[in-house]
Design an enzyme around this catalytic site. Structure first.
Site, short mmCIF file in Angstrom:
data_model
loop_
_atom_site.label_atom_id
_atom_site.label_comp_id
_atom_site.label_asym_id
_atom_site.label_seq_id
_atom_site.Cartn_x
_atom_site.Cartn_y
_atom_site.Cartn_z
N GLU B 89 -0.42 12.24 3.27
CA GLU B 89 -1.10 11.22 2.45
C GLU B 89 -1.44 9.98 3.25
OE1 GLU B 89 1.27 13.11 1.41
OE2 GLU B 89 0.52 14.02 -0.42
N HIS B 158 6.22 13.76 -11.04
CA HIS B 158 4.80 14.09 -11.10
C HIS B 158 4.12 13.47 -12.32
CE1 HIS B 158 5.93 17.03 -8.10
NE2 HIS B 158 4.70 17.46 -7.98
#
Lengths: 388, 357
Positions: B89, B158
Site C-alpha cells: 500500500e 475490514h
C-alpha cells in the site's frame, strides 16, 4: 542445492525463474520445474536430497496420511457449511495440506506458530479442535482456544502483520533462555508487504529464532506471484542476510524435513530462515472469491497431478505399508469428523447483542458501560426486548 | 494488504430504494444503473478523456477490483493504464504521489480504508503537506479511491469508517458519494482538483441500483445536498448512512407526522456549513448520523459547528447516532447492533422533536 548462502550468491544463477501460463489465450511452453527440495515425487516415489534427509517409520507415514485426509475433509465440510449459510466466510486450505501438516509436524511441542487465517492444517497438528476454528468463522467466538496452551497463536487477518509479532515473540524467547523456536506463516502476496520486509530485517539483525514459512500458493486473490516478485521468493532471504530454501509444498515429507532443519537452525542461535513452500491454492482465495475469473483451468489440472495426499497414498500402498482396510478406516474416520463438525457448528448458540461491549478494555470503561446501558434500555423499549 | 474477504462475488444485495436519489418517481426511460457501474462509468470517462489518467491498485486489472468497480477497464484501456500492483500500500500510494508530481493524473485504488493505514504516512506526511512545504511548487493532483464502512460481516479489521480521520487533515479534500449521481459524477471534478482527493465508496452501496438522472453533471464538490425536504428536524449524514436516514425520515413521516429534512454532507472536507446550518435554522433541531465512532468523530465536528453557529436557533440539544464504540463485530446480529440503523435514527429524531412517547 537450493539453500541460498548468506553471501547471497545462488549456486545456480539460472533456471529457477518460473514462467507462468498466461491467463490469456496463447500457446506457451509448459513452465520448467522449479528447483526445489523434494523427498516424495508426485508419483509417490521416495527420493533422497543431498541436504535434507528424513527417517520415517511406516507407522509415522500412516499417521501423516491420516492427518492429511482428516484436514482436507473438515476443510471441505467447512466450505460446504459456508455455502449453506452456516459460516460467514471460509478460507479453504485445499491443496496446501502437505505444507501445513509437514511444517506443523516439524514443530516441537514448545515451538510457537503464528498463523494467517488459512492454517487449519497447522492448527490440527497443534491440537486445536476444528470446531474452534469454525466457531470463529461463524461469528460465535473469537478463537476459542488458548494460544499459550496450544502454542498456536490466534488467526491473523491483516496480511503479514503476524511476521512482526512472531519476530518480537522470538526475541522474547531468547531472553527466556529457552531453545524453542517460532514459525511465522504468510503467503506470496504478503511477501510484498512492508511489515514482512521489516520483519526480515528485524529478525536478521536481532538473530531471532524465527522461521518465516511462506506458502507460495501462486495467487494473491487474482494476482499471480509474478506480480509480487521478479525473483523466487526464497532468494529474497539472502539480501536480508539469512538462508532461504524452496521446498516442494505438496510434498509433506520434504516440508517436514526442511522445516525441522530450519527450526533447529533458528533454535541453535543461527538466526532466521525463510522457507518457501511451493504449492498451489486449489480452491478460491475465500468463499467470497471466484478463481475461474482469473486463472486457467489447465493450470488447476496440472497441479491436480501433484496432489499432496495422492502421492503419499501411492507411496504407502506401493511399499505395502497401507492396505485397503487402513485406507477405509481413515476414510470412515474423516466422515465421522465431518459429521461432528457439521453438528457442532449447527448447534452453536448465538451470542447476545450486548456481547459487542465485552473486552473493549481489559478492566472495563465508563464510555463502554454508558453505551451498553443505552443499548439495553433501547432494546427493552421494543416488544420482547429485541431491536427491530 | 489483501482483504481476507472482499465481498465481491456474493449474491447481490437487495436493491436499495432511492438512496438519496432526487426525483425517484422520474419516468422509466432514465437508464437503470448501480453505484458500482456509476463509479466505473466515471472511471471510463476519465481514462478515455485524458491520457494522463491511469488506475492502479490490487486486483484492479483482470479481476476488475475487489469490489468489481473496474471490471472490463483493463480490456478497454490495457495493462499500462489499469495496473495491478504488488500488495504494497505504501508503495502504490507513494508511487501515485510521484506520478502526480510528474504530471500524471493517477487514480489509486486502495482496496479498503482499513488497508490505507499502511499508506497513511504517504497521505498525511507527503501528499497533504507537499504543496505547502514546497512553497507552492509541488502540487499533488492525486485521487485516492477506497471502500469504507461496515455492514457486510467482514469483522473489525475490514469494517472501519475512518473517513473522519482523513477529514481532519489540512491539504486534502475528502469525498463520500452516497447516490448514483455522485458516484458517477464526482471523479471528474476530483481529478480536476489540483489537490489530493480521497474518495470514500461505502461498501454497502455497490449494489444499490436505480435510474441515473440523465441531466446530472459534474458534482459541485463544495456543496452538501438536501436529499429530502422537511420542517421538523434535520438529519445530517453522508455515505452509507444516507439510505438509513432517508428510511428513518419516511418512517417518521408515516408513523409520527414528523417531517425530517435530510442533509447529505457528501464532501467531508471542507464541510459545507451553509447548507447544514441553513437547514438547522429552518427546523431548529438536528440529529447527526455517522457510522464512525462518536468520540472525536466527524459527528462531533458537525455538532460543534451547529452549536457554535446556530445555538440560538436550536429548540433541542443536538443528538448523535453513531457506531458503537467497539471494534466492529463479525456476527451479523452483533454487527447490526453496533451500527446506526433506521429505527435508532428515528428514535433520536422523535426525542429531538419531543415525541419520544
Amino acid at each position: 542445492m537450493t539453500v541460498d548462502s548468506t553471501a547471497g550468491v545462488p549456486k545456480k544463477a539460472s533456471g529457477t525463474r518460473r514462467k507462468r501460463v498466461p491467463s490469456r489465450a496463447g500457446s506457451v511452453a509448459p513452465p520448467p520445474q522449479p528447483e526445489l527440495v523434494q523427498l516424495l515425487t508426485p508419483e509417490g516415489e521416495r527420493v533422497e536430497h543431498p541436504d535434507f534427509s528424513l527417517e520415517t517409520t511406516p507407522e509415522e507415514l500412516r499417521a501423516i496420511y491420516r492427518d492429511l485426509v482428516l484436514v482436507r475433509r473438515f476443510d471441505g465440510e467447512a466450505t460446504a457449511l459456508q455455502r449453506q449459510g452456516e459460516l460467514g466466510l471460509w478460507a479453504s486450505l485445499l491443496g496446501q495440506e502437505a505444507a501445513q501438516v509437514g511444517s506443523g509436524r516439524a514443530m516441537r511441542p514448545g515451538d510457537y506458530a503464528f498463523p494467517t487465517y488459512r492454517e487449519h492444517g497447522v492448527a490440527w497438528c497443534k491440537g486445536v479442535d476444528p470446531l474452534n476454528l469454525l466457531g470463529m468463522f461463524r461469528g460465535v467466538n473469537h478463537g476459542g482456544w488458548d494460544p499459550n496452551e496450544k502454542n498456536f497463536h490466534l488467526y491473523t487477518i491483516v496480511i503479514g502483520s503476524q511476521t512482526l509479532h512472531a519476530t518480537g515473540y522470538a526475541m522474547g524467547i531468547t531472553k527466556d533462555g529457552a531453545d524453542d523456536a517460532v514459525i511465522a506463516y504468510f503467503g506470496d502476496g504478503a511477501s510484498s508487504q512492508g511489515d514482512v520486509n521489516e520483519a526480515f530485517t528485524f529478525a536478521s539483525v536481532y538473530n531471532a529464532p524465527v522461521v518465516f514459512f511462506c506458502q507460495n500458493n501462486q495467487w494473491a486473490i487474482s494476482e499471480p506471484t509474478e506480480k509480487q516478485s521478479r525473483v523466487p521468493i526464497y532468494r529474497r532471504a539472502s539480501g536480508f542476510g539469512f538462508p532461504g530454501v524452496r521446498v516442494d509444498g505438496n510434498d509433506v515429507l520434504a516440508c517436514l524435513a526442511v522445516t525441522r532443519w530450519a527450526l533447529d537452525h533458528a533454535r541453535s542461535g543461527n538466526g532466521p530462515v525463510l522457507v518457501e513452500a511451493f504449492t498451489y491454492r486449489m480452491g478460491a482465495h475465500t468463499t467470497s472469491d471466484d478463481p475461474s475469473r482469473y486463472r486457467m483451468s489447465e493450470e488447476l489440472e496440472a497441479w491436480k497431478l501433484k496432489d499432496p495426499i495422492e502421492r503419499l497414498r501411492a507411496h504407502l500402498v506401493r511399499e505395502g505399508w497401507a492396505d485397503q482396510e487402513f485406507l477405509d478406516s481413515v476414510e470412515a474416520e474423516s466422515e465421522q469428523l465431518a459429521r461432528r463438525v457439521r453438528e457442532g457448528v449447527r448447534t452453536m448458540p448465538d451470542p447476545s447483542p450486548a456481547a459487542i461491549f465485552e473486552h473493549v478494555y481489559a478492566d472495563g470503561h465508563a464510555l463502554v458501560d454508558e453505551e451498553r446501558a443505552q443499548y439495553e434500555a433501547y432494546a427493552a423499549s421494543f416488544e420482547g426486548g429485541e431491536v427491530r | 494488504m489483501t482483504a481476507a474477504a472482499p465481498d465481491r462475488t456474493g449474491p447481490p444485495a437487495p436493491a436499495r430504494t432511492a438512496a438519496g436519489r432526487p426525483g425517484a418517481g422520474r419516468p422509466a426511460e432514465a437508464p437503470v444503473t448501480t453505484y458500482r457501474e456509476a463509479l466505473r462509468e466515471g472511471l471510463r470517462e476519465a481514462l478515455a478523456g485524458d491520457e494522463r489518467v491511469f488506475l492502479m491498485g490490487e486486483d484492479v486489472g483482470l479481476y476488475g477490483g475487489a469490489f468489481g468497480v473496474s471490471l472490463g477497464l483493463v480490456e478497454e484501456f490495457g495493462p499500462e493504464r489499469v495496473r495491478d500492483t504488488p500488495l504494497s500500500e505504501s508503495a502504490f500510494v507513494g508511487a501515485g504521489i510521484g506520478a502526480a508530481l510528474a504530471g500524471m493524473r493517477p487514480v489509486v485504488e486502495v482496496m479498503t480504508v482499513n488497508f490505507s493505514l499502511l499508506a497513511l504516512d504517504q497521505v498525511v506526511n507527503n501528499a497533504a503537506a507537499l504543496l505547502h512545504m514546497s512553497g507552492g511548487q509541488l502540487a499533488v493532483p492525486l485521487v485516492l479511491r477506497m471502500t469504507t464502512g461496515a455492514g457486510r460481516q467482514l469483522a473489525a479489521q475490514h469494517s472501519h469508517s475512518l473517513e473522519g480521520w482523513y477529514a481532519h487533515i489540512p491539504g486534502i479534500r475528502v469525498l463520500a458519494p452516497a447516490t448514483l449521481e455522485d458516484a458517477r459524477h464526482m471523479l471528474a471534478p476530483a481529478l480536476a482538483d489540483p489537490d489530493p482527493v480521497v474518495l470514500f465508496e461505502h461498501g454497502s452501496l455497490y449494489n444499490a441500483s436505480g435510474p441515473l438522472a440523465p441531466d446530472a453533471g459534474p458534482v459541485d464538490l463544495d456543496s452538501a445536498a438536501v436529499r429530502r425536504a422537511g420542517t421538523d428536524v434535520t438529519l445530517v449524514t453522508y455515505g452509507g448512512s444516507l439510505g438509513k436516514a432517508l428510511e428513518a425520515a419516511e418512517r417518521l413521516s408515516a408513523d409520527d407526522g414528523i417531517e425530517a429534512e435530510v442533509v447529505d454532507l457528501r464532501t467531508l472536507r471542507p464541510l459545507d456549513d451553509a447548507t447544514v446550518l441553513g437547514s438547522v435554522r429552518r427546523t431548529h433541531r438536528a440529529v447527526v448520523v455517522d457510522e464512525g465512532w462518536r468520540t472525536g468523530g466527524l459527528s462531533a465536528e458537525v455538532a460543534a459547528r451547529i452549536a457554535e453557529q446556530a445555538f440560538y436557533d436550536l429548540d433541542a440539544r443536538v443528538r448523535r447516532v453513531c457506531g458503537a464504540e467497539v471494534p466492529v463485530p463479525y456476527a451479523r446480529q452483533l454487527e447490526e447492533a453496533a451500527l446506526p440503523q433506521a429505527a435508532g435514527i428515528a428514535a433520536a429524531a422523535r426525542e429531538a422533536v419531543g415525541r419520544d412517547g
